[in-house]
Motif scaffolding. Structure first.
Motif, PDB file in Angstrom:
ATOM      1  N   LYS A 191      30.571  48.762  27.445  1.00 27.66           N
ATOM      2  CA  LYS A 191      30.539  50.122  27.289  1.00 27.66           C
ATOM      3  C   LYS A 191      29.338  50.612  27.718  1.00 27.66           C
ATOM      4  CE  LYS A 191      33.400  50.587  22.846  1.00 27.66           C
ATOM      5  NZ  LYS A 191      33.426  50.930  21.374  1.00 27.66           N
ATOM      6  N   GLN A 192      28.200  49.870  27.757  1.00 31.43           N
ATOM      7  CA  GLN A 192      26.828  50.329  28.193  1.00 31.43           C
ATOM      8  C   GLN A 192      26.601  50.357  29.570  1.00 31.43           C
ATOM      9  OE1 GLN A 192      24.495  47.917  25.814  1.00 31.43           O
ATOM     10  NE2 GLN A 192      24.697  49.053  23.692  1.00 31.43           N
ATOM     11  N   GLN A 193      27.300  49.213  30.148  1.00 32.42           N
ATOM     12  CA  GLN A 193      26.913  49.173  31.645  1.00 32.42           C
ATOM     13  C   GLN A 193      28.062  49.676  32.629  1.00 32.42           C
ATOM     14  OE1 GLN A 193      24.139  47.841  32.989  1.00 32.42           O
ATOM     15  NE2 GLN A 193      23.253  47.436  30.879  1.00 32.42           N
ATOM     16  N   PRO A 194      27.679  49.776  33.888  1.00 32.05           N
ATOM     17  CA  PRO A 194      28.837  50.601  34.801  1.00 32.05           C
ATOM     18  C   PRO A 194      29.836  49.502  35.202  1.00 32.05           C
ATOM     19  CG  PRO A 194      26.530  49.856  36.079  1.00 32.05           C
ATOM     20  CD  PRO A 194      26.427  49.853  34.375  1.00 32.05           C
ATOM     21  N   TRP A 195      31.088  49.887  35.317  1.00 36.06           N
ATOM     22  CA  TRP A 195      32.158  49.151  35.618  1.00 36.06           C
ATOM     23  C   TRP A 195      32.073  47.988  36.647  1.00 36.06           C
ATOM     24  CZ3 TRP A 195      34.432  49.465  40.244  1.00 36.06           C
ATOM     25  CH2 TRP A 195      34.272  50.349  40.853  1.00 36.06           C
ATOM     26  N   TRP A 196      31.121  48.289  37.656  1.00 37.60           N
ATOM     27  CA  TRP A 196      31.078  47.706  38.756  1.00 37.60           C
ATOM     28  C   TRP A 196      30.424  46.317  38.813  1.00 37.60           C
ATOM     29  CZ3 TRP A 196      26.099  47.099  39.539  1.00 37.60           C
ATOM     30  CH2 TRP A 196      25.168  48.255  39.439  1.00 37.60           C
ATOM     31  N   ILE A 197      29.598  46.248  37.568  1.00 34.55           N
ATOM     32  CA  ILE A 197      29.127  44.844  37.468  1.00 34.55           C
ATOM     33  C   ILE A 197      29.563  43.774  37.096  1.00 34.55           C
ATOM     34  CG2 ILE A 197      26.881  46.248  36.728  1.00 34.55           C
ATOM     35  CD1 ILE A 197      27.443  44.821  33.739  1.00 34.55           C
ATOM     36  N   TRP A 198      31.187  43.914  37.076  1.00 31.77           N
ATOM     37  CA  TRP A 198      32.066  42.923  36.521  1.00 31.77           C
ATOM     38  C   TRP A 198      32.905  42.487  37.783  1.00 31.77           C
ATOM     39  CZ3 TRP A 198      30.222  41.346  32.262  1.00 31.77           C
ATOM     40  CH2 TRP A 198      29.490  42.393  31.248  1.00 31.77           C
ATOM     41  N   ILE A 199      33.150  43.056  38.915  1.00 30.72           N
ATOM     42  CA  ILE A 199      33.891  42.877  40.052  1.00 30.72           C
ATOM     43  C   ILE A 199      33.367  42.315  40.957  1.00 30.72           C
ATOM     44  CG2 ILE A 199      34.920  44.979  39.577  1.00 30.72           C
ATOM     45  CD1 ILE A 199      33.878  46.007  41.989  1.00 30.72           C
ATOM     46  N   GLY A 200      32.135  41.268  40.897  1.00 31.29           N
ATOM     47  CA  GLY A 200      31.575  40.709  42.096  1.00 31.29           C
ATOM     48  C   GLY A 200      32.594  39.549  42.527  1.00 31.29           C
ATOM     49  N   GLY A 201      33.221  39.058  41.499  1.00 40.35           N
ATOM     50  CA  GLY A 201      34.318  37.892  41.935  1.00 40.35           C
ATOM     51  C   GLY A 201      35.387  38.444  42.623  1.00 40.35           C
ATOM     52  N   LEU A 202      35.986  39.374  42.467  1.00 43.72           N
ATOM     53  CA  LEU A 202      37.008  40.076  42.979  1.00 43.72           C
ATOM     54  C   LEU A 202      36.611  40.252  44.204  1.00 43.72           C
ATOM     55  CD1 LEU A 202      39.750  40.933  42.619  1.00 43.72           C
ATOM     56  CD2 LEU A 202      39.142  43.317  42.120  1.00 43.72           C
ATOM     57  N   LEU A 203      35.351  40.816  44.788  1.00 44.39           N
ATOM     58  CA  LEU A 203      34.825  41.200  46.113  1.00 44.39           C
ATOM     59  C   LEU A 203      34.794  39.934  46.831  1.00 44.39           C
ATOM     60  CD1 LEU A 203      32.116  43.749  45.407  1.00 44.39           C
ATOM     61  CD2 LEU A 203      34.548  44.352  46.058  1.00 44.39           C
ATOM     62  N   GLY A 204      34.667  38.709  46.238  1.00 49.80           N
ATOM     63  CA  GLY A 204      34.400  37.393  46.884  1.00 49.80           C
ATOM     64  C   GLY A 204      35.679  37.125  47.164  1.00 49.80           C
ATOM     65  N   VAL A 205      36.784  37.152  46.358  1.00 52.50           N
ATOM     66  CA  VAL A 205      38.071  36.848  46.755  1.00 52.50           C
ATOM     67  C   VAL A 205      38.830  37.651  47.867  1.00 52.50           C
ATOM     68  CG1 VAL A 205      40.656  36.676  45.808  1.00 52.50           C
ATOM     69  CG2 VAL A 205      38.565  36.100  44.284  1.00 52.50           C
ATOM     70  N   ILE A 206      38.487  39.050  47.904  1.00 51.17           N
ATOM     71  CA  ILE A 206      38.863  39.928  48.803  1.00 51.17           C
ATOM     72  C   ILE A 206      38.099  39.433  50.352  1.00 51.17           C
ATOM     73  CG2 ILE A 206      38.810  42.028  50.073  1.00 51.17           C
ATOM     74  CD1 ILE A 206      38.906  43.140  47.187  1.00 51.17           C
ATOM     75  N   TYR A 207      36.901  38.898  50.111  1.00 48.72           N
ATOM     76  CA  TYR A 207      36.265  38.606  51.314  1.00 48.72           C
ATOM     77  C   TYR A 207      36.765  37.076  52.011  1.00 48.72           C
ATOM     78  CZ  TYR A 207      32.385  36.385  54.257  1.00 48.72           C
ATOM     79  OH  TYR A 207      31.727  35.690  54.935  1.00 48.72           O
ATOM     80  N   LEU A 208      36.929  36.336  51.022  1.00 51.28           N
ATOM     81  CA  LEU A 208      37.704  35.158  51.332  1.00 51.28           C
ATOM     82  C   LEU A 208      38.995  35.123  52.000  1.00 51.28           C
ATOM     83  CD1 LEU A 208      37.432  31.961  51.226  1.00 51.28           C
ATOM     84  CD2 LEU A 208      38.391  31.953  49.184  1.00 51.28           C
ATOM     85  N   THR A 209      39.823  36.060  51.171  1.00 48.60           N
ATOM     86  CA  THR A 209      41.151  36.186  51.809  1.00 48.60           C
ATOM     87  C   THR A 209      41.383  37.175  52.847  1.00 48.60           C
ATOM     88  OG1 THR A 209      41.772  36.315  49.362  1.00 48.60           O
ATOM     89  CG2 THR A 209      43.677  37.060  51.162  1.00 48.60           C
ATOM     90  N   GLY A 210      40.326  37.897  53.203  1.00 45.08           N
ATOM     91  CA  GLY A 210      40.133  38.843  54.483  1.00 45.08           C
ATOM     92  C   GLY A 210      39.843  38.016  55.640  1.00 45.08           C
TER      93      GLY A 210
END
Length: 312
Positions: free
Chosen positions: A65-84
């Protein structure tokens, strides 16, 4: 000096992971499946490491609740980079599949540093740092592409570069590189929020692992790993994820200390140097490709760029 050595080390390890995962990909017959195995092994390793070093895996649920949502998506960006990169390879070829994401990494890392995005340490962009960034990029081209332009591989390079909609694919490559730099910054900030680089790396890997399992189940219509368990295959085909985990963990530690831009550039220098050595000596079953003098010169040019960025 220690952060610099750490960045070079984890960057050097990345080509080793690539060689290992390439071997695993040949065995299981699927790049997504080999990536899923790598991420799963990395997640298990980071779970054990986090338990050993921090004596717990729990995080404060109020952070959601306290932190912005984007701090949790690093792993997802990594998968997009890898798959890309997997998707881009047939359209851009091996050379541009390396170079285009590097462009994106350099651009985004400098922007993150200049504006302090993702709560990263702020380092104002000036002409000297821009010059250093340009030298790094020129060095990458010399190390990765120059030999292809002057040898028998030129025909293949030219053929790939004339693929339909090439410009759009190049833009996609730059975009995936930008996501990679964003992942580095996000994981660094997550480590600060959690007061633990280990937990930040674990969350990043766990998110990536879940995403890859879903991709494999949907795309591959099942998980077929039986060929990989044959005793005829080397034991090291399973450790690519451990190297990848150390890479993410190292970045989570580096960003709060030296900033996103310098972390990306130092890791990139280690990665290019490591990849040339893997090719030159044919480590881990990679095809042996001897280092050319112009590639060594490219490494020196990259080093000059790193020094400029570090000093200014």
């Amino acid at each position: 000096m220690l952060p610099i050595l750490l960045g070079l080390t984890i960057g050097f390890g990345l080509p080793l992971q690539t060689a290992i995962n390439s071997k695993l990909r040949k065995i299981v017959g699927s790049p997504l499946l080999s990536s899923m195995v790598s991420f799963t092994v990395g997640t298990i390793f980071l779970t054990l490491a986090t338990l050993l070093l921090t004596h717990g895996l729990m995080i404060n649920l109020l952070l959601f609740k306290q932190q912005p949502w984007w701090i949790w998506i690093g792993g997802l960006l990594g998968v997009i980079y890898l798959t890309g990169n997997i998707v881009l390879f047939p359209y851009l070829g091996s050379v541009q599949t390396v170079i285009m994401p590097v462009v994106g990494q350099l651009i985004m890392s400098m922007l993150i540093d200049n504006f302090g995005w993702f709560d990263s340490p702020q380092h104002t962009l000036n002409l000297v740092r821009l010059g250093g960034c340009a030298l790094v990029f020129i060095g990458v081209i010399m190390a990765v592409a120059a030999a292809s332009l002057f040898k028998s591989r030129r025909k293949q390079f030219d053929t790939v570069s004339k693929s339909p909609h090439r410009f759009l694919w190049q833009l996609a490559g730059i975009f995936t590189g930008m996501l990679s730099a964003m992942q580095t910054a996000i994981n660094g900030h997550l480590g600060v929020v959690l007061a633990s680089a280990e937990k930040a790396a674990l969350i990043s890997f766990l998110v990536g692992t879940v995403a890859l399992w879903l991709l494999v189940i949907i795309r591959e219509h099942g998980i077929h790993l039986k060929p990989a368990f044959s005793t005829s295959h080397p034991w090291w085909i399973w450790i690519g994820g451990i190297i990848g985990a150390l890479f993410v963990l190292g970045n989570a530690f580096l960003v709060p200390v030296i900033g996103t831009g310098l972390a990306v550039v130092i890791v990139l220098f280690g990665m290019i140097t490591g990849s040339l050595l893997v090719d030159h000596f044919g480590w881990l079953g990679a095809d042996r490709i001897l280092i050319e003098p112009i590639q060594l010169l490219g490494i020196i040019v990259m080093l000059a760029g790193v020094i400029l960025i570090k000093l200014f």
